[in-house]
Design a protein around this motif. Structure first.
Motif, short mmCIF file in Angstrom:
data_model
loop_
_atom_site.label_atom_id
_atom_site.label_comp_id
_atom_site.label_asym_id
_atom_site.label_seq_id
_atom_site.Cartn_x
_atom_site.Cartn_y
_atom_site.Cartn_z
N ALA A 1 0.85 -1.20 0.00
CA ALA A 1 0.00 0.00 0.00
C ALA A 1 0.88 1.25 0.00
O ALA A 1 0.52 2.27 -0.60
CB ALA A 1 -0.92 -0.01 1.22
N GLN B 1 -4.18 -9.06 0.93
CA GLN B 1 -3.94 -7.99 -0.02
C GLN B 1 -4.91 -8.11 -1.21
O GLN B 1 -5.41 -9.20 -1.49
CB GLN B 1 -2.50 -8.05 -0.52
N GLU C 1 -8.68 -1.45 3.09
CA GLU C 1 -7.62 -0.46 3.08
C GLU C 1 -7.63 0.09 1.66
O GLU C 1 -7.61 -0.68 0.69
CB GLU C 1 -6.28 -1.12 3.39
N VAL D 1 -3.51 7.10 2.59
CA VAL D 1 -3.89 5.71 2.85
C VAL D 1 -5.04 5.73 3.87
O VAL D 1 -4.89 6.25 4.97
CB VAL D 1 -2.71 4.89 3.41
N ASP E 1 -7.05 3.64 6.22
CA ASP E 1 -7.02 2.32 6.85
C ASP E 1 -8.35 2.04 7.56
O ASP E 1 -8.54 2.39 8.72
CB ASP E 1 -5.84 2.26 7.83
N CYS E 2 -9.26 1.43 6.84
CA CYS E 2 -10.54 1.02 7.43
C CYS E 2 -10.61 -0.50 7.38
O CYS E 2 -11.63 -1.10 7.05
CB CYS E 2 -11.71 1.62 6.66
N LEU E 3 -9.46 -1.12 7.68
CA LEU E 3 -9.35 -2.58 7.55
C LEU E 3 -9.82 -3.28 8.83
O LEU E 3 -9.13 -4.15 9.36
CB LEU E 3 -7.89 -2.93 7.22
N LYS F 1 -16.35 2.23 3.87
CA LYS F 1 -15.92 1.17 2.93
C LYS F 1 -16.98 0.92 1.86
O LYS F 1 -16.66 0.55 0.73
CB LYS F 1 -15.60 -0.14 3.68
N THR G 1 -6.35 -1.74 -1.52
CA THR G 1 -5.06 -2.44 -1.37
C THR G 1 -5.16 -3.66 -0.45
O THR G 1 -4.32 -4.55 -0.51
CB THR G 1 -3.97 -1.47 -0.87
#
Ligand code: FAD
Ligand code: MLT
Ligand code: ZN
Length: 475
Positions: A63, A123, A181, A189, A191-193, A206, A220
């Motif tokens: 990422a 990923q 993500e 970036v 990051d909502c992972l 998301k 990503t």
């Protein structure tokens, strides 16, 4: 060709210069490719119906690299076309002009899998079929399955909100994707992972990226909820004499199979003829205008078989179904599934394919096929219908010896008007991409399209991400 038809002009993005090549080569040595031979297949879509002329292919691994690429492209005003497995069917995955291709092919690492929750984090470039194999070894499966599983990437699946063969049972990616993500157009970036089943903290961002077809950000990494691998799977392949019987078979099997029903697919006899003729597959049944594939997935084989058998007895004695075969072993199950999954491939061997993917009330699902057959007469080679009947999703496909403007004009916008008349969707699962973006208004009101354009402008103010796709060009 398509650019000419849609009268499209290249937008005023910057053109690649020697400084750009040097920057990317420095950032990712050996993974910034400008070899025209290698670029060829990345410039053409799976259907070989649209072709771009990109001169640069980037294969980031992380990422952080995607972020550096996009930050640079954003500053330089260079357009980018994100690409996963390049199996998309609406021309969204290849450049239109000279956009840089950003491929997720090397972003193929599994990050974690929790066998208690069934949550997989990986990923974006992981191949769907590979993920499924990884999970099967651990007693789980992916919640989606497509004929393109051998090539498509999970990031591409999320970017298109792919439906497929298991949606009836496990629902859409809007429910199973727990986190993403995403790298935004300016390199930020996001990051909502998250790996949480429940999370009501603010807007569910998301969702904006699921189905955004590479126009709002580059996905990503994905966090996804995976179901247990069913202990018992049965498949019934049945023949019906008309479409009303296909429908009634569906309602009967929903009532009688209940919680174990995992797929209900249908195809007409023309589809079967094509998989036999072009792929050499053999139809175990004969002489039926329609065929259905019914899959059950459960935890107790004798319980499931008993249920399936009583459904089959009812369907046969009431005349809903005239012929059928059942599979319980893996090999026969795969063979029967390939009759349905490989229709797409058989169609491409039949000639030039005009592909439509529409949602309609199930009662109306096949009328457009019959209507189109009559309308096009001899100007089409074949007009076929198949699809995810359980989801109200028809794949109407028309083949011809070669591409013709006049045939296309006879199909479009007629097919979209027809769909809109019944409040259907002109793209049930494939997205709008390049080929269908100008028809969005048949399924969405002006206010909705306007709001989408505002989201796009906010997230990608320079419009560098997958330009010419998904949203209609401004008048
Ligand atoms: P690509 O084709 O590479 O890209 C598709 C779109 O997503 C493009 O707009 C691209 O820009 C964007 N994109 C790709 N990766 C990313 C990323 N990481 N971040 C942001 N944007 C990205 N579709 C269904 O819904 N159901 C089916 O049953 C089905 N069956 C199919 C069967 C066959 C034989 C084939 C060829 C296709 C089928 N498809 C189906 C269509 C296609 O496979 C799906 O749309 C798939 O999800 C695309 O994934 P991909 O990795 O190939 O994406
Ligand atoms: C399918 O269901 O087979 C896919 O969506 C591909 C297609 O429409 O041909
Ligand atoms: Zn489909």
């Amino acid at each position: 060709l398509t650019c000419e038809r849609y009268g499209l002009r290249r937008l005023p993005f910057a053109r690649l210069g020697p400084g750009d090549a040097a920057f990317f080569e420095g950032l990712m040595p050996g993974r910034a490719c400008s070899d025209p031979e290698e670029l060829k297949s990345f410039n053409v879509d799976w259907l070989k119906s649209v072709r771009g002329c990109s001169e640069l292919l980037l294969k980031p691994k992380t990422a952080a690299e995607v972020s550096q690429i996009l930050r640079y492209c954003h500053e330089r005003n260079l357009a980018v076309s994100p690409q996963g497995g390049n199996t998309g069917l609406v021309g969204g995955s290849v450049p239109v002009f000279d956009e840089i291709i950003l491929s997720t092919a090397l972003m193929n690492q599994i990050i974690s899998f929790d066998p208690v929750s069934g949550i997989l984090v990986c990923q974006a470039g992981c191949i769907l079929g590979k993920l499924n194999e990884y999970l099967e070894e651990r007693g789980f499966i992916m919640p989606l399955d497509l004929g393109a599983k051998g090539s498509c990437h999970i990031g591409g699946n999320v970017a298109t909100n792919a439906g497929g063969l298991r949606l009836l049972r496990y629902g859409s990616l809007r429910g199973t994707v727990l986190g993403l993500e995403v790298v935004l157009a300016d390199g930020t970036v996001l990051d909502c992972l998250a790996s949480l089943r429940k999370d009501n903290t603010g807007y569910d961002l998301k969702q904006l990226f699921i189905g955004s077809e590479g126009t709002l950000g580059v996905i990503t990494a994905v966090s996804i909820l995976c179901p247990q691998k069913p202990k018992a799977v049965n498949l019934a392949f049945l023949g019906c004499q008309d479409f009303s019987r296909v429908q009634e078979t569906f309602t009967t099997c929903r009532a009688m199979l209940g919680e174990i029903l995992s797929a209900f697919e249908f195809m007409d006899e023309k589809c079967m003829e094509l998989v036999e003729k072009h792929l050499g597959l053999s139809n175990p049944l004969r002489g039926c205008p329609f065929y259905v594939l019914i899959e059950t997935s459960g935890s107790n084989s004798s319980h499931d078989e008993e249920k399936l058998n009583s459904f089959l007895e009812q369907a046969m004695t009431s005349g809903l179904v005239t012929d059928g075969t059942v599979a319980v072993d893996d090999k026969k199950i795969k063979t029967l599934w390939s009759l349905r999954e490989r229709i797409t491939e058989a169609l491409t061997r039949d000639g030039c394919v005009y592909k439509y993917d529409i949602s309609l009330p199930v009662g109306k699902l096949y009328d457009i096929v019959t209507d189109m057959r009559a309308r096009l007469g001899q100007s089409a080679k074949n007009v076929v219908g198949y699809g995810h009947l359980g989801d109200g999703n028809l794949h109407l496909n028309i083949t011809a010896e070669s591409y013709s403007h006049s045939l296309l004009d006879a199909i479009e916008p007629y097919v979209y008007e027809w769909t809109a008349r019944y409040n259907g969707s002109i793209s049930a699962e494939h997205g709008l991409g390049f080929k269908k973006k100008q028809f969005i208004q048949y399924s969405k009101p002006t206010e909705a399209v306007f709001l989408m354009q505002r989201f796009k402008a906010m997230l990608d103010p320079k419009g560098i991400l997958n330009p010419y796709k998904t949203l209609p060009s401004s008048p």
